[in-house]
Design a protein around this motif. Sequence first.
Motif, PDB file in Angstrom:
ATOM      1  N   PRO A 161      12.976   4.435  -4.301  1.00  0.00           N
ATOM      2  CA  PRO A 161      12.434   3.764  -3.111  1.00  0.00           C
ATOM      3  C   PRO A 161      11.512   4.649  -2.285  1.00  0.00           C
ATOM      4  O   PRO A 161      10.623   4.153  -1.597  1.00  0.00           O
ATOM      5  N   GLN A 162      11.707   5.966  -2.327  1.00  0.00           N
ATOM      6  CA  GLN A 162      10.939   6.876  -1.469  1.00  0.00           C
ATOM      7  C   GLN A 162       9.822   7.563  -2.241  1.00  0.00           C
ATOM      8  O   GLN A 162       9.674   8.791  -2.185  1.00  0.00           O
ATOM      9  N   ILE A 163       9.019   6.786  -2.969  1.00  0.00           N
ATOM     10  CA  ILE A 163       7.931   7.450  -3.717  1.00  0.00           C
ATOM     11  C   ILE A 163       6.816   7.905  -2.790  1.00  0.00           C
ATOM     12  O   ILE A 163       5.977   8.707  -3.177  1.00  0.00           O
ATOM     13  N   SER A 164       6.792   7.408  -1.557  1.00  0.00           N
ATOM     14  CA  SER A 164       5.764   7.816  -0.602  1.00  0.00           C
ATOM     15  C   SER A 164       6.378   7.962   0.782  1.00  0.00           C
ATOM     16  O   SER A 164       7.018   7.029   1.274  1.00  0.00           O
ATOM     17  N   PRO A 165       6.195   9.116   1.432  1.00  0.00           N
ATOM     18  CA  PRO A 165       6.655   9.275   2.812  1.00  0.00           C
ATOM     19  C   PRO A 165       5.652   8.762   3.837  1.00  0.00           C
ATOM     20  O   PRO A 165       5.718   9.112   5.015  1.00  0.00           O
TER      21      PRO A 165
END
Length: 360
Positions: A274-278
């Motif tokens: 889910p956190q491929i991009s901050p």
Amino acid sequence: MFFRLEPRGEQSTSMAYLSPVLAGLLTFITGAIFFAVEGQDPLFAFKTLLYTPISDVYGLSELCVKAAPIMLCAIGLAVVYRANVWNIGAEGQLLMGGLLASAVAVNVIDVEGIWVLPVVLLAGMVGGGAWAFLAAWLKTRFHANEILTTIMFNYIALNFLIYSVHGPLKDPDGYNFPESAMFGDSALLPTLVEGTRVHAGILFALLAVVVVWVLLSRSFLGFQIKVLGLDASAARLAGFKDKKLVWITMLISGGLAGLAGASEVSGPIGQLVPQISPGYGYAAIIVAFLGRLHPVGILLASLLMALIYMGGEMAQIELGMPLAITGLFQGMLLFYLLACDVLITYRIKLKTQKPTAARG
């Protein structure tokens, strides 16, 4: 209101390029005040924020890892912004690119061949490009405001991704964690420096900088994009197809953002999470304007933004400060940049009250 903004007339080109420098200086001064108020030594805090993260080879490699997706998104945004099309959806396009690339990668885990990685990356570009094209179609067909549609598409893309890692793309052997299976070796980007995470994604970003520079400054398509951005009526009068240009610029922007997402999942992460991009897609908006929509400026601004991300993580570890300090410095940088740009274009005039006529 006791003041008004009055146009300056002819704008100074040199001041337009000095504006990011001034914005950075003001951010630095405000940050020093903030650290002092928080009881931190400003010099040590800025050393922790801006120097410590890149004080060794591994830190420099991590700078490239974080700069690559930001640069890809920002260079694509430069194209649409030059056409006066306001794509705020690079984040969603990055997520959709990573999602579609992962959907392909998890289905070819046991497949070997040099064609696997190009297909995964191409799927990412198709995912990001299609997500952007949908917003372009709504703009040209129904006159929907692309700012609103692309912002809303960001949240839709995020929920698609969350659904996928909890549903069809969830690793059945992943102990119920919301993540896909690890990709096969054929679907992973090669590492450029042994012992680090820096991968071929940074080469894609640098190549995109060169290609977009040639496109905007040396091609007829780039000339049409500039004319459309300066005056849509003049572009139509010259015979340029404005709707087609909107589609092309949005496809380029979305495709590059999708490539950024595909590079993340097939590069340092190696799976869909889910956190491929901050928030790389949002940071890319700041980078695009900080770099004055010029490819070289965007390259330098991407490195600065990546350093801010790394510095925020380091400040959390070394200074005990919240990770939100990253967003704080990004926000200050954008605020001062916009303020400087306004003052370059307009001058502040105090309003004077007209004397009221005395009644007889």
